[in-house]
Design an enzyme around this catalytic site. Structure first.
Site, PDB file in Angstrom:
ATOM      1  CB  THR A  70      43.161  36.512  33.233  1.00 53.46           C
ATOM      2  OG1 THR A  70      43.939  35.741  34.150  1.00 53.46           O
ATOM      3  CG2 THR A  70      43.220  35.928  31.854  1.00 53.46           C
ATOM      4  CG  ASP A  71      40.405  40.037  38.089  1.00 54.41           C
ATOM      5  OD1 ASP A  71      41.022  39.395  38.972  1.00 54.41           O
ATOM      6  OD2 ASP A  71      39.680  41.006  38.354  1.00 54.41           O
TER       7      ASP A  71
END
Ligand code: NAG
Ligand code: NAG
Ligand code: NAG
Ligand code: NAG
Ligand code: NAG
Ligand code: NAG
Ligand code: NAG
Ligand code: NAG
Ligand code: NAG
Ligand code: NAG
Length: 874
Positions: free
Chosen positions: A291-292
């Protein structure tokens, strides 16, 4: 992205509200949570289950090693590999849990694509946009190696770059400068070279942000707002935005980071079509998907959609000690909702990637802290009570990387205009230098956290894509060092007391900045909302004032992207304009190398410079609205940057690829060789997948995620895999889970466009090889860039941009009269369009009707070859 203080976390969470001109006391929560409908026709179809990794032969050895480890792991060890330990819970901006029994430490993930962020004794390299402007594959690779060496030296397992999204669709977009320029092939080549360089040192690269992340404002979904939805049709996705990701996967990238925004109304962190379908099946990606920071919005949903690692691990509200994964993923596996084989695949992908780059052998542990520069400090600053210890060893990782940093900055310098050969300057020319952009930051080179200010020479944008400067050579320092006759006026207001002599050369420095959304600089919340495409700090007025007084004016521009030059470009005294992009720590040295003629400029524009902002398509403007979800529909399709200017028949001020030299070149003698004939519309059938690891499908005993009973000190708020009452979690009935519609555990047939990393290997068959002779026809040495654009025939019956960059090559330094034969190869994919019906790449049979153009910009094409016909001058 990531951030360094709790305050920035808070501002990040509230910024979607504060950035809109709305009185929060009048906000009805129902309005905030409302979703604007995705426009008719755009939808993200379900794609389940996640294709398993391990079927590509290049990765077979790494997967075999991973299999041996993962098959012996407990549930707790597996969960540890997938989930970050929490924000500020370790030295790096993110780290996973560990599996010490197998020698796997907390895997350290760090920003940034231009240098190691928030530390010391590191190099601040020029960012992507500057690298793109070099059009030099060797420098792209060399910078990647240097970045990897620095990461390794600090003990960073995963360095989060390169950036290819944003691609540069929106000229005002805040983070375009982190990528290589507004063209998919330029991005693709820049990324592939960077990845190969970085990973040659044993560091895992992260290609980001997947995908459609083209503006900063309203990018994030949280419990109070919806990030925007980028609505992209299938062909545009494939031919523009996915193109550099495909080449990066082909280059063997170890990890891919998802973007904050939605695509077609489905968040990228849990969009099964994008992760399972496009990235893991069609592109055959073998590494792990991360994920960011805080982009995850669901636990089961993201696991099923193909996410492999959650960073920094926290749930909806950071620092509360809960997670969408961690112990909750333990529950989802014990209760059967997330299939055990999905978890096994996540862990195998992560561990295989760690083995693939040799990190099991002599890889240093982190010897720095991104939380503080002090020698000793809290080991877990996010904990309620943290142990204290030595956190910074100040390891110097710079080696001689200043050389490549300077070479990139120098060879990116783009000369747009040079009337009467005012440049190069002579040492004894009488120079009057204007603008704060020539000087330093009076508060100190690293005084603004994450470079969140525009003071002094602009050498990086702002946000998580930055690193601290170990030192900074300003233009003022470097000019003073080189010139025997320079006077400096480090001010943005033209001084009233300047006297101009007829021989004086005025050198005026201006800039334009942008960055990431969690910092607002001079009213610009990342994107260039307030400044627009104009110079900051009244730079245009400064140039105009200098042009009134002096008859020879040189303008030096440090910029994140295009700016409008019309207020002064045609003034008779504005003789020369130099774009130095964002040069990093070697700003001054690289600039004087060119200004004083030790080197000829050889950079080229990685985007178009228009005459007016209204010349762009309306749909590439920024979108901001107070309520609901922004629907950002990519209605311009393939027509961004020069593709648009060509089709709309608008002559820009300077075309994509433009860049002058102190000498001149001509490109002649084109030849074309057929290497692998395009004897069919579609590529040869894809190879079948090799087998992937199979593990026991017996759900492990709940006791594997019970809290350890001995030798364990729990850190409060730290994210663990453990449960207080594991056997309770195992008792629920998984068939009662409301799975997304279209959910399935039966693998889909392998997509025909896939077959290896990047896609069907036949797409990379070399179809044609083109030679041209590049000759230095002027009187000074210099390097030229040959740019190859393809023109596809109308027989493909698709509306296709007239010219598309597909290859480029920079020559060595050529002496006057000297020439070099430059060879450029075109793959089948380079000549194909995406057939949305067949779901495959379609090429013109026999190359019938294809034209291949070579020149020094998209507006200056000197030779052309017609496939099956003649080659000659254009
Ligand atoms: C988005 O919607 C368009 C139009 O229906 C479709 O062609 C495309 O495949 C969709 N993309 C994704 C990633 O869902
Ligand atoms: C995994 O377990 C098998 C069988 O017990 C053993 O032979 C092997 O050495 C173990 N591998 C690792 C990496 O622990
Ligand atoms: C999980 O990771 C944490 C943090 O590194 C560590 O303390 C713990 O021992 C690990 N658990 C297992 C089972 O290895
Ligand atoms: C299994 O656990 C997960 C995580 O807590 C939860 O979201 C899911 O609803 C549970 N499944 C069932 C069938 O209760
Ligand atoms: C820090 O890095 C140095 C040099 O790369 C290395 O020798 C040292 O072992 C590292 N420190 C730790 C704690 O691993
Ligand atoms: C500048 O230097 C050049 C030689 O490099 C010399 O020919 C010229 O006369 C000098 N000009 C002035 C104004 O001193
Ligand atoms: C606990 O730690 C002590 C001291 O480090 C060690 O002697 C002991 O063997 C450990 N016990 C277990 C069960 O690991
Ligand atoms: C689980 O739930 C489904 C539907 O609610 C039911 O048909 C099934 O019998 C249940 N299974 C068990 C083992 O309770
Ligand atoms: C193209 O140039 C390469 C060397 O750069 C040479 O080996 C090859 O024969 C040339 N091809 C043609 C068709 O001239
Ligand atoms: C290229 O330069 C050479 C050497 O100056 C010259 O002979 C030739 O005519 C030039 N060709 C073109 C097309 O300008």
């Amino acid at each position: 992205m990531a951030f360094i203080t709790c305050l920035t976390v808070v501002s990040l969470l509230v910024s979607p509200i504060t950035s809109s001109p709305v009185d929060p006391s009048h906000v009805d929560p129902a309005d905030i949570l409302k979703r604007d409908p995705v426009p008719a026709g755009y939808q993200s179809p379900p794609y389940y289950p996640t294709p398993k990794g391990g079927w590509v032969s290049d990765w077979a050895e790494a997967y075999a090693k991973a299999y041996d480890v993962v098959s012996n792991m407990t549930l707790a060890e597996k969960i540890n590999m997938t989930t970050g330990t929490g924000i500020f819970m370790g030295p790096c901006v993110g780290q996973t849990g560990s599996a010490e029994r197998f020698g796997i430490p907390n895997i350290c993930l760090m920003d940034s694509p231009l240098g190691i962020r928030n530390t010391d004794h590191n190099t601040a390299f020029p960012p992507g946009i500057t690298v793109g402007a070099t059009f030099d594959k060797d420098l792209m690779y060399a910078r990647g190696v240097a970045l990897g060496e620095e990461a390794r030296g600090k003990g960073v397992n995963v360095l989060m770059g390169p950036v290819v999204a944003p691609l540069g669709r929106k000229p005002r977009g805040g983070r375009n400068w982190e990528g290589f320029g507004a063209d998919p092939s330029l991005q693709a080549i820049g990324a592939a070279q960077t990845i190969k360089g970085m990973q040659s040192t044993g560091v895992i690269a992260t290609l980001k942000h997947f995908i459609g992340y083209e503006q900063e404002e309203d990018r994030m979904s949280s419990i109070i707002t919806q990030g925007y939805s980028s609505n992209i049709d299938d062909r545009t996705l494939h031919e523009l935005y996915l193109w550099p990701f495909a080449e990066g996967v082909k280059a063997g990238v170890g990890s891919v980071m998802i973007a904050y925004n939605d695509v077609n109304g489905s968040a990228c962190s849990q969009n099964s079509k994008l992760i399972n379908g496009v990235l893991k099946d069609e592109l055959g990606f073998q590494g792990f998907v991360v994920t960011d920071w805080l982009a995850q919005i669901g636990g089961v949903s993201s696991a099923l959609a193909g996410l492999d690692m959650s960073m920094p691990g926290d749930g909806a509200v950071p620092l509360f000690g809960d997670s969408y994964w961690g112990s909750d993923l333990s529950k989802s596996v014990l209760n059967g909702t997330v299939p055990l084989d999905r978890l096994n695949d996540m862990v195998t992908r992560i561990v295989a990637t760690w083995f693939k780059f040799g990190q099991d052998k002599d890889f240093p542990l982190p010897n720095f802290s991104s939380n503080t520069l002090d020698r000793t400090g809290e080991i877990y600053p996010g904990a309620l009570f943290s142990p204290i210890g030595i956190v910074n060893q100040y390891v110097n990782v710079q080696a001689n990387h200043n050389i490549v940093a300077r070479a990139v900055a120098r060879d990116a310098i783009t000369l747009l205009k040079n009337d009467h050969n005012i440049l190069p300057l002579k040492r004894n020319d009488s120079l009057k230098v204007f603008g704060t952009d020539a000087g330093g930051n009076p508060d100190g080179i690293n005084s603004c956290s994450d470079h969140g200010c525009d003071k002094g020479v602009l050498v990086e944008g702002w946000g998580s894509g930055t690193s601290r400067l170990p030192y900074l050579i300003t233009p003022q320092d470097a000019i003073a060092n080189r010139s025997s006759n320079a006077k400096f006026y480090i001010t943005d207001t033209f001084p009233s007391d300047v006297t101009a002599n007829s021989n004086d050369v005025a050198v005026v420095f201006i800039n334009s900045d942008s960055g990431e959304n969690y910092i607002t600089v001079e009213g610009n919340p990342g994107d260039r909302t307030v400044s627009g495409l104009y110079a900051w700090h009244n730079g245009d007025e400064l140039v105009q004032a200098a042009a009134e007084k002096f008859s020879k004016v040189v303008v030096v521009v440090h910029t994140v992207g295009p700016i409008i030059l019309e207020k002064w470009i045609d003034l008779p005294s504005v003789k020369s304009v130099v774009f130095a992009h964002l040069p990093g720590q070697e700003a001054g040295n690289s600039l004087v190398d060119v200004l004083f003629g030790d080197y000829s400029p050889s950079g080229h524009l990685p985007y178009t410079i228009p005459r007016n902002e209204s010349d762009y398509p309306k749909s590439v403007g920024l979108i901001n609205q107070p309520f609901g979800q922004i629907q950002d529909t990519f209605t311009e399709g393939l027509y961004i940057d020069y593709r648009h200017f060509q089709s709309a028949n608008i002559t820009p001020r300077y075309p994509f690829g433009h860049g002058l030299s102190y000498t001149t070149f001509n490109i002649t003698e084109p030849t074309l060789s057929v290497i692998t004939p395009l004897d069919s519309e579609y590529p040869a059938a894809r190879p079948a997948k090799n087998a992937t690891p199979t593990y026991s499908d017996v759900i492990p005993p709940p006791s594997e995620v019970a809290w350890p009973k001995t030798n364990f000190t729990r850190i409060w708020r730290y994210l663990y895999p453990y449960l207080d009452n594991p056997s309770a979690a195992a008792k629920t009935n998984s068939t009662s889970y409301p799975y997304p519609s279209g959910y399935s555990t039966i693998p889909k047939p392998a997509p025909r466009a896939g077959g290896a990393e990047g896609g069907n290997p036949a797409l990379w068959d070399i179809a044609y090889s083109v030679n041209v002779t590049v000759r230095n026809t002027g009187s000074r040495p210099g390097k030229a860039v040959a740019q190859l654009y393809v023109e596809l025939p109308s027989s493909l019956a698709l509306d296709t941009p007239r010219l598309q960059l597909r290859q480029f090559e920079k020559t060595r330094t050529l002496a006057p009269g000297q020439s070099e034969v430059v060879t450029m190869e075109l793959t089948r994919k380079d000549l194909s369009v995406w057939d949305v019906v067949v779901q495959d790449w379609k090429a013109p049979v026999g190359g019938e009707g294809v034209k291949i153009w070579v020149g020094q910009s998209v507006g200056d094409l000197s030779v052309v070859c017609e496939v099956g016909g003649e080659c000659g001058s254009a």
